[in-house]
Design an enzyme around this catalytic site. Sequence first.
Site, PDB file in Angstrom:
ATOM      1  N   LYS A   1     -59.339   0.805 -55.802  1.00  0.00           N
ATOM      2  CA  LYS A   1     -58.580   0.599 -54.564  1.00  0.00           C
ATOM      3  C   LYS A   1     -57.566   1.710 -54.312  1.00  0.00           C
ATOM      4  O   LYS A   1     -57.223   2.012 -53.161  1.00  0.00           O
ATOM      5  CB  LYS A   1     -57.915  -0.779 -54.583  1.00  0.00           C
ATOM      6  CG  LYS A   1     -58.916  -1.951 -54.583  1.00  0.00           C
ATOM      7  CD  LYS A   1     -59.834  -1.925 -53.374  1.00  0.00           C
ATOM      8  CE  LYS A   1     -60.696  -3.179 -53.239  1.00  0.00           C
ATOM      9  NZ  LYS A   1     -61.585  -3.121 -52.069  1.00  0.00           N
TER      10      LYS A   1
ATOM     11  N   TYR B   1     -60.446  -2.328 -60.869  1.00  0.00           N
ATOM     12  CA  TYR B   1     -60.242  -2.666 -59.443  1.00  0.00           C
ATOM     13  C   TYR B   1     -59.099  -1.835 -58.837  1.00  0.00           C
ATOM     14  O   TYR B   1     -59.237  -1.268 -57.748  1.00  0.00           O
ATOM     15  CB  TYR B   1     -59.947  -4.165 -59.355  1.00  0.00           C
ATOM     16  CG  TYR B   1     -59.814  -4.735 -57.964  1.00  0.00           C
ATOM     17  CD1 TYR B   1     -60.929  -4.891 -57.141  1.00  0.00           C
ATOM     18  CD2 TYR B   1     -58.583  -5.186 -57.485  1.00  0.00           C
ATOM     19  CE1 TYR B   1     -60.817  -5.445 -55.879  1.00  0.00           C
ATOM     20  CE2 TYR B   1     -58.459  -5.758 -56.229  1.00  0.00           C
ATOM     21  CZ  TYR B   1     -59.577  -5.888 -55.417  1.00  0.00           C
ATOM     22  OH  TYR B   1     -59.461  -6.445 -54.167  1.00  0.00           O
TER      23      TYR B   1
HETATM   24  N1  LIG Z   1     -59.216 -11.874 -50.775  1.00  0.00           N
HETATM   25  C1  LIG Z   1     -58.174 -11.176 -51.173  1.00  0.00           C
HETATM   26  O1  LIG Z   1     -57.124 -11.689 -51.563  1.00  0.00           O
HETATM   27  C2  LIG Z   1     -58.231  -9.670 -51.133  1.00  0.00           C
HETATM   28  C3  LIG Z   1     -57.066  -8.972 -51.404  1.00  0.00           C
HETATM   29  C4  LIG Z   1     -57.087  -7.593 -51.369  1.00  0.00           C
HETATM   30  C5  LIG Z   1     -58.243  -6.921 -51.052  1.00  0.00           C
HETATM   31  N2  LIG Z   1     -59.375  -7.612 -50.794  1.00  0.00           N
HETATM   32  C6  LIG Z   1     -60.589  -6.841 -50.488  1.00  0.00           C
HETATM   33  O2  LIG Z   1     -61.127  -7.285 -49.266  1.00  0.00           O
HETATM   34  C7  LIG Z   1     -62.550  -7.160 -49.286  1.00  0.00           C
HETATM   35  C8  LIG Z   1     -63.191  -8.498 -48.938  1.00  0.00           C
HETATM   36  O3  LIG Z   1     -62.754  -9.467 -49.864  1.00  0.00           O
HETATM   37  P1  LIG Z   1     -63.076 -11.021 -49.722  1.00  0.00           P
HETATM   38  O4  LIG Z   1     -61.958 -11.739 -50.350  1.00  0.00           O
HETATM   39  O5  LIG Z   1     -63.480 -11.328 -48.332  1.00  0.00           O
HETATM   40  O6  LIG Z   1     -64.349 -11.118 -50.705  1.00  0.00           O
HETATM   41  P2  LIG Z   1     -65.650 -12.052 -50.660  1.00  0.00           P
HETATM   42  O7  LIG Z   1     -66.184 -12.079 -52.056  1.00  0.00           O
HETATM   43  O8  LIG Z   1     -65.379 -13.336 -49.980  1.00  0.00           O
HETATM   44  O9  LIG Z   1     -66.627 -11.182 -49.753  1.00  0.00           O
HETATM   45  C9  LIG Z   1     -67.109  -9.948 -50.192  1.00  0.00           C
HETATM   46  C10 LIG Z   1     -68.534  -9.798 -49.712  1.00  0.00           C
HETATM   47  O10 LIG Z   1     -69.006  -8.518 -50.204  1.00  0.00           O
HETATM   48  C11 LIG Z   1     -70.360  -8.681 -50.582  1.00  0.00           C
HETATM   49  N3  LIG Z   1     -70.740  -7.641 -51.544  1.00  0.00           N
HETATM   50  C12 LIG Z   1     -70.373  -7.545 -52.849  1.00  0.00           C
HETATM   51  N4  LIG Z   1     -70.974  -6.480 -53.411  1.00  0.00           N
HETATM   52  C13 LIG Z   1     -71.743  -5.900 -52.448  1.00  0.00           C
HETATM   53  C14 LIG Z   1     -72.601  -4.759 -52.407  1.00  0.00           C
HETATM   54  N5  LIG Z   1     -72.833  -4.017 -53.499  1.00  0.00           N
HETATM   55  N6  LIG Z   1     -73.198  -4.448 -51.253  1.00  0.00           N
HETATM   56  C15 LIG Z   1     -72.990  -5.192 -50.140  1.00  0.00           C
HETATM   57  N7  LIG Z   1     -72.201  -6.291 -50.116  1.00  0.00           N
HETATM   58  C16 LIG Z   1     -71.588  -6.631 -51.264  1.00  0.00           C
HETATM   59  C17 LIG Z   1     -70.429 -10.081 -51.198  1.00  0.00           C
HETATM   60  O11 LIG Z   1     -71.752 -10.579 -51.218  1.00  0.00           O
HETATM   61  C18 LIG Z   1     -69.499 -10.862 -50.281  1.00  0.00           C
HETATM   62  O12 LIG Z   1     -70.185 -11.495 -49.233  1.00  0.00           O
HETATM   63  C19 LIG Z   1     -62.897  -6.649 -50.693  1.00  0.00           C
HETATM   64  O13 LIG Z   1     -63.031  -5.253 -50.658  1.00  0.00           O
HETATM   65  C20 LIG Z   1     -61.684  -7.043 -51.512  1.00  0.00           C
HETATM   66  O14 LIG Z   1     -61.521  -6.225 -52.644  1.00  0.00           O
HETATM   67  C21 LIG Z   1     -59.398  -8.981 -50.831  1.00  0.00           C
END
Ligand SMILES: NC(=O)c1ccc[n+]([C@@H]2O[C@H](COP(=O)([O-])OP(=O)(O)OC[C@H]3O[C@@H](n4cnc5c(N)ncnc54)[C@H](O)[C@@H]3O)[C@@H](O)[C@H]2O)c1
Length: 247
Positions: A157, A153
């Site tokens: 990133k 990851y």
């Molecule tokens: N939540 C956190 O604390 C956090 C922190 C840092 C970064 N992020 C990043 O923010 C982004 C969103 O995170 P989140 O927490 O909302 O996650 P989440 O799991 O709630 O939502 C992610 C969405 O991406 C979709 N997805 C996964 N693989 C896919 C693919 N191959 N094609 C299309 N859609 C796909 C999933 O179905 C899901 O609906 C991600 O890139 C995550 O790495 C999140």
Amino acid sequence: MRVKDRVAVVTGSGRGIGETTVHRLSEEGAMVVVTDINEKGAIKVANDIKARGGKAVAVKTDITKIAEVEALMEMAVKEFGRLDILVNNAGFNRDMLVKDMTEKDWDDVIDTDLKGAFLCAKFASKYMVEQKYGKIVNLSSRAWHGNPGQANYSSAKAGIIGLTKSLAWELGRYNINVNAIAPGMISTELVQSHPKFEMIKERMLANQPIKRIGETIDVANTILFLVSDESSFISAEVIHVSGGRFG
Ligand SMILES: NC(=O)c1ccc[n+]([C@@H]2O[C@H](COP(=O)([O-])OP(=O)(O)OC[C@H]3O[C@@H](n4cnc5c(N)ncnc54)[C@H](O)[C@@H]3O)[C@@H](O)[C@H]2O)c1
């Protein structure tokens, strides 16, 4: 209205940060393409937006599949006439120490979190270059600084930041801004379902100036700023939305 009549594609917007983002963009006048590998989620979110008077369409896309990504961008332009905003948000993590990580664990995370963003930028920017206008925001993570148990990851990133800066150079001459956001811990299903959620939260709060977990709206508001014309002189930037925590 800060993005009135702009057309936005937000990947992974069937829930979480992406869901809040499409709502926020719609509230500010954008027409949104809600796209996710989870079709049910995408349809629900698009219907919620339409019920509030916004313009939205739901599309099932797996961003690791080149043909699906190309078709997604074509469809966005067919539906709404242009493509102004791409938010590369879809992503997931599969945490474990490198000694336990299989080649598949590595490839799956890199494919979605890094290659998927490359594919979306490749096909969306084609239309943005023609229009001489565009905004791309890529979701990195505070984890790009490195985290034990997150080699796949963190690498994806960190790669997102290299991708962002390269794209900013390639596309800037066409009036396209490309920036990244590195969120800290944000309260979503992805994070709350982590088996060590409570332990990670305690450690995070001890090392963070702002003593709370982030909310999806914290990230969505930053995305909104970066895709609006308020930030038109900002490109190749990485904004941490992490309560002041970096490493
Ligand atoms: N939540 C956190 O604390 C956090 C922190 C840092 C970064 N992020 C990043 O923010 C982004 C969103 O995170 P989140 O927490 O909302 O996650 P989440 O799991 O709630 O939502 C992610 C969405 O991406 C979709 N997805 C996964 N693989 C896919 C693919 N191959 N094609 C299309 N859609 C796909 C999933 O179905 C899901 O609906 C991600 O890139 C995550 O790495 C999140």
